[in-house]
Write a protein that holds these residues in place. Structure first.
Motif, PDB file in Angstrom:
ATOM      1  N   ARG A  22       0.726  -0.982   0.014  1.00  0.00           N
ATOM      2  CA  ARG A  22       0.026   0.049   0.152  1.00  0.00           C
ATOM      3  C   ARG A  22       0.890   1.248  -0.125  1.00  0.00           C
ATOM      4  O   ARG A  22       0.567   2.008  -0.714  1.00  0.00           O
ATOM      5  CB  ARG A  22      -0.922   0.054   1.279  1.00  0.00           C
ATOM      6  N   LEU A  27      -1.855   2.986  -3.019  1.00  0.00           N
ATOM      7  CA  LEU A  27      -3.199   2.227  -3.416  1.00  0.00           C
ATOM      8  C   LEU A  27      -4.395   3.080  -2.872  1.00  0.00           C
ATOM      9  O   LEU A  27      -4.022   3.762  -1.672  1.00  0.00           O
ATOM     10  CB  LEU A  27      -3.332   0.745  -2.806  1.00  0.00           C
ATOM     11  N   PRO A  28      -5.394   2.929  -3.642  1.00  0.00           N
ATOM     12  CA  PRO A  28      -6.706   3.666  -2.616  1.00  0.00           C
ATOM     13  C   PRO A  28      -7.126   3.138  -1.674  1.00  0.00           C
ATOM     14  O   PRO A  28      -6.942   1.789  -1.389  1.00  0.00           O
ATOM     15  CB  PRO A  28      -7.671   3.592  -3.883  1.00  0.00           C
ATOM     16  N   PHE A  31      -8.656  -0.426  -1.516  1.00  0.00           N
ATOM     17  CA  PHE A  31      -7.869  -1.696  -1.608  1.00  0.00           C
ATOM     18  C   PHE A  31      -8.197  -2.673  -0.565  1.00  0.00           C
ATOM     19  O   PHE A  31      -8.238  -2.474   0.907  1.00  0.00           O
ATOM     20  CB  PHE A  31      -6.408  -1.527  -1.624  1.00  0.00           C
ATOM     21  N   ASP A  40      -6.404  -8.015  -8.864  1.00  0.00           N
ATOM     22  CA  ASP A  40      -7.241  -6.876  -9.516  1.00  0.00           C
ATOM     23  C   ASP A  40      -6.285  -5.899  -9.817  1.00  0.00           C
ATOM     24  O   ASP A  40      -6.194  -5.146 -10.734  1.00  0.00           O
ATOM     25  CB  ASP A  40      -8.400  -6.708  -8.640  1.00  0.00           C
ATOM     26  N   VAL A  41      -5.592  -5.541  -8.924  1.00  0.00           N
ATOM     27  CA  VAL A  41      -4.704  -4.335  -8.924  1.00  0.00           C
ATOM     28  C   VAL A  41      -3.784  -4.519 -10.011  1.00  0.00           C
ATOM     29  O   VAL A  41      -3.563  -3.581 -10.884  1.00  0.00           O
ATOM     30  CB  VAL A  41      -4.122  -3.639  -7.732  1.00  0.00           C
ATOM     31  N   THR A  43      -3.746  -6.567 -12.561  1.00  0.00           N
ATOM     32  CA  THR A  43      -4.330  -6.901 -13.767  1.00  0.00           C
ATOM     33  C   THR A  43      -5.252  -5.884 -14.510  1.00  0.00           C
ATOM     34  O   THR A  43      -5.823  -5.882 -15.605  1.00  0.00           O
ATOM     35  CB  THR A  43      -5.079  -7.959 -13.919  1.00  0.00           C
ATOM     36  N   GLY A  44      -5.529  -4.799 -13.684  1.00  0.00           N
ATOM     37  CA  GLY A  44      -6.343  -3.392 -14.083  1.00  0.00           C
ATOM     38  C   GLY A  44      -6.018  -2.268 -13.578  1.00  0.00           C
ATOM     39  O   GLY A  44      -6.734  -1.259 -14.025  1.00  0.00           O
ATOM     40  N   TYR A  45      -5.060  -1.992 -12.532  1.00  0.00           N
ATOM     41  CA  TYR A  45      -5.022  -0.693 -11.822  1.00  0.00           C
ATOM     42  C   TYR A  45      -3.617   0.001 -12.083  1.00  0.00           C
ATOM     43  O   TYR A  45      -3.663   1.267 -12.416  1.00  0.00           O
ATOM     44  CB  TYR A  45      -5.281  -0.950 -10.457  1.00  0.00           C
ATOM     45  N   LEU A  46      -2.589  -1.032 -11.976  1.00  0.00           N
ATOM     46  CA  LEU A  46      -1.404  -0.273 -12.287  1.00  0.00           C
ATOM     47  C   LEU A  46      -0.840  -0.190 -13.610  1.00  0.00           C
ATOM     48  O   LEU A  46      -1.232  -1.174 -14.435  1.00  0.00           O
ATOM     49  CB  LEU A  46      -0.366  -1.270 -11.510  1.00  0.00           C
ATOM     50  N   GLU A  47       0.090   0.820 -13.786  1.00  0.00           N
ATOM     51  CA  GLU A  47       0.664   0.997 -15.266  1.00  0.00           C
ATOM     52  C   GLU A  47       1.653  -0.282 -15.551  1.00  0.00           C
ATOM     53  O   GLU A  47       2.763  -0.362 -14.496  1.00  0.00           O
ATOM     54  CB  GLU A  47       1.200   2.303 -15.303  1.00  0.00           C
TER      55      GLU A  47
END
Length: 97
Positions: A22, A27-28, A31, A40-41, A43-47
């Motif tokens: 975190r 992270l938001p 999380f 999820d982070v 595969t879809g949130y992080l660059e």
């Protein structure tokens, strides 16, 4: 490729890992501090591309974190290697990163 270093000298359990994660990834608040949220982070949130590097990952800690390793392997497959991870047993020390 962006590399995030985790020092497993300071990580003994999942709560420690998620706290370090975190902090390093900013992270938001929503999380979930669990392996599903981690997937999820990744595969879809992080660059991407992104590498997690685990320093001081001793063999006994690999046994504690088998679920983490499986989740990271799944994320690596899903992202076709754009997310990846690696570790050492303490030969190098990136404590300040």
């Amino acid at each position: 490729m962006n590399t995030i270093y985790f020092n497993f000298k300071k990580i003994d359990n999942y709560a420690d890992f998620f706290a370090q994660m975190r902090e390093k990834l900013e992270l938001p608040d929503y999380f979930g501090n669990n392996l599903d949220a981690l997937y999820d982070v990744l595969t879809g949130y992080l660059e991407l591309p992104l590498l997690f590097y685990f320093n001081n990952m001793k063999e006994e800690k690999l046994k504690v974190f088998t679920g983490l390793m499986a989740t990271l392997e799944d994320a690596e497959k899903y992202t076709q290697g754009k997310f990846s991870f690696d570790y050492n047993f303490g030969a190098q020390d990136w404590v300040n990163k």
